[in-house]
Scaffold this motif. Structure first.
Motif, PDB file in Angstrom:
ATOM      1  N   THR A   1       0.858  -1.192   0.000  1.00  0.00           N
ATOM      2  CA  THR A   1       0.000   0.000   0.000  1.00  0.00           C
ATOM      3  C   THR A   1       0.890   1.236   0.000  1.00  0.00           C
ATOM      4  O   THR A   1       1.904   1.279   0.706  1.00  0.00           O
TER       5      THR A   1
ATOM      6  N   LEU B   1       0.669   5.641   0.147  1.00  0.00           N
ATOM      7  CA  LEU B   1      -0.098   6.880   0.289  1.00  0.00           C
ATOM      8  C   LEU B   1       0.690   8.009  -0.349  1.00  0.00           C
ATOM      9  O   LEU B   1       1.900   8.117  -0.141  1.00  0.00           O
TER      10      LEU B   1
ATOM     11  N   ARG C   1      -6.300  10.821  -7.833  1.00  0.00           N
ATOM     12  CA  ARG C   1      -7.117   9.936  -7.004  1.00  0.00           C
ATOM     13  C   ARG C   1      -7.871   8.920  -7.857  1.00  0.00           C
ATOM     14  O   ARG C   1      -7.840   7.719  -7.636  1.00  0.00           O
TER      15      ARG C   1
ATOM     16  N   ALA D   1      -7.340   4.834  -8.513  1.00  0.00           N
ATOM     17  CA  ALA D   1      -8.445   3.959  -8.106  1.00  0.00           C
ATOM     18  C   ALA D   1      -8.720   2.922  -9.198  1.00  0.00           C
ATOM     19  O   ALA D   1      -9.204   1.822  -8.932  1.00  0.00           O
TER      20      ALA D   1
ATOM     21  N   LYS E   1      -1.736  -1.151  -3.882  1.00  0.00           N
ATOM     22  CA  LYS E   1      -2.858  -0.237  -3.658  1.00  0.00           C
ATOM     23  C   LYS E   1      -2.306   1.174  -3.434  1.00  0.00           C
ATOM     24  O   LYS E   1      -1.738   1.451  -2.373  1.00  0.00           O
TER      25      LYS E   1
ATOM     26  N   HIS F   1      -2.937   5.060  -2.954  1.00  0.00           N
ATOM     27  CA  HIS F   1      -3.931   6.080  -2.614  1.00  0.00           C
ATOM     28  C   HIS F   1      -3.280   7.429  -2.917  1.00  0.00           C
ATOM     29  O   HIS F   1      -2.490   7.942  -2.138  1.00  0.00           O
TER      30      HIS F   1
ATOM     31  N   HIS G   1      -5.275   6.178   8.127  1.00  0.00           N
ATOM     32  CA  HIS G   1      -6.050   6.451   6.911  1.00  0.00           C
ATOM     33  C   HIS G   1      -7.345   5.635   6.817  1.00  0.00           C
ATOM     34  O   HIS G   1      -8.040   5.712   5.799  1.00  0.00           O
TER      35      HIS G   1
END
Ligand SMILES: [Zn+2]
Length: 387
Positions: free
Chosen positions: A95, A97, A122, A126, A134, A136, A318
């Motif tokens: 993941t 961010l 964003r 997605a 993943k 973000h 988050h």
């Protein structure tokens, strides 16, 4: 979404800072979610054909990099490199961010432009998971002229992040504080750049600024790359509720000092980890693994709690359903071990002495993405895959 059994686990470092070790030797995954954690005798995975035999190695959550600077797609213009996210996966990152997309070529700096970029980043990530990771993204960088209605519009379009304050146009703490209140009222998480200037155009930000703005995260308190005085970090911990972040692309000595300070204060739940990359310091596929190792070896933090700072703590910040080994979480997991040749006997021991872990596999949504990292050293144990 996959089914998977991981058996013969030596240690489960579960990613929760207050209960960093989870009992059991078997994890069962169904439809990409963890369905049981415990002893093999009571596991419910006999019908599942995909099996990882961990051979006594350690399982932990996939790493959550709290501080990245992506643009769009698996490409960074800052170091002109493609597939950097795939490389990070091979360093155990599942993941990411965004702390802002400042490397976007020709980045607009007017309100309409920064708003559009945040929404685009964003929505694009997605729809795109490079190598399953993943991402973000869409962290709006503050510029003069943004209004409360702009934050409401961005939030309605899915934007959840404000990129690090201090690297864009807004330099006045009163303006930054007002925009931070608007963003937080919409549920966004706000980060501030702290320490010295990172690149031309960024500012020097100390505790005074952070206390005034009250962000959710005091970014790279060990420097990005130049560190704050440790007394400023202490003041941030004392006078705000912000998480404090330690990054790879900071000051290594300060990483140990900040980690030790947070631990001493009994506030490891406020510690989050990132790489602050891609950046001038480069692309850092093993940056998260190395930073966890610094926190344990230089900061003296319990290795399983150091892992939690880089997994469960970031997920909690988050509101993501990853980062912890427990039933119902997305099965983003790593099989890790002491690297071949380490003086330590297992993964946690390797972190304690400052070694970088061997990642045998990164699993996302229950699916092993590889069975031997191309970037870390090999594992000590003969971890086997029937998948
Ligand atoms: Zn920064």
């Amino acid at each position: 979404m996959s089914d998977l059994v991981i058996r013969n686990i030596g240690t489960i470092a579960g990613g929760a800072v207050d209960a960093p070790i989870v009992a059991g030797d078997t994890i069962v995954v169904r439809d990409g979610l963890i369905s049981s954690v415990g002893d093999e005798a009571s596991a419910d995975g006999s019908d599942i054909s995909a099996v990882v035999d961990a051979a006594g190695a350690t399982v932990m959550p996939g790493l959550c990099d709290n501080h990245t600077h992506p643009v769009l797609g698996d490409f960074t213009p800052r170091q002109v490199q493609v597939d950097f996210i795939d490389s990070y996966l091979h360093g155990g990152v599942t993941t990411m961010l965004s702390a802002g997309e400042p490397h976007t070529p020709g980045r607009p700096t007017d309100p309409a432009g920064v708003k559009a970029l945040a929404i685009l980043a964003r929505k694009a990530f997605a729809n795109l998971r490079p190598s399953g990771v993943k991402v973000h993204a869409g962290a709006v960088l503050l510029e003069d002229g943004l209004t409360e209605a702009d934050f409401e519009e961005m939030a309605a379009a899915g934007v959840t992040l404000v990129g690090e304050i201090g690297i864009s146009g807004v330099k006045d703490p009163d303006v930054a504080a007002e925009m931070t209140r608007w963003a937080q009222a919409c549920g966004m998480k706000v980060m501030i750049h702290t320490g010295g200037a990172s690149i031309p155009g960024s500012g020097i930000i100390g505790a005074e600024f952070v206390v005034k703005v009250r962000p959710d995260v005091a970014g790279h308190t060990n420097g990005g790359p130049t560190a704050l005085p440790i007394s400023d970090v202490e003041r941030i911990l004392e006078e705000t509720d912000a998480r404090v972040e330690i990054v790879h692309n900071g000051n290594v000595k300060a990483a140990g000092e900040v980690a030790a300070l947070v631990d001493r204060r009994g506030e490891l739940d406020r510690l989050v980890v990132g790489t602050d990359s891609p950046a001038g310091s480069g692309v850092q596929p093993l940056g998260m693994l190395r930073t966890v190792s610094w926190i344990a070896s230089l900061g003296g933090v319990d290795p399983a709690q150091a892992i939690a700072a880089a997994t469960g703590n970031v997920a909690a910040l988050h509101g993501l359903n990853v980062g912890v080994v427990e039933v119902g979480r997305e099965a983003d997991l790593l099989v890790v071990d002491a690297p071949l040749g380490s003086q330590a006997a297992d993964a946690l021991g390797a972190l304690a002495i400052g070694d970088t872990l061997a990642v045998a596999s990164a699993i996302i949504d229950g699916r092993p993405r590889f069975t031997k990292s191309r970037n870390t050293p090999p594992a000590t144990r003969p971890i086997a895959f029937s998948i």
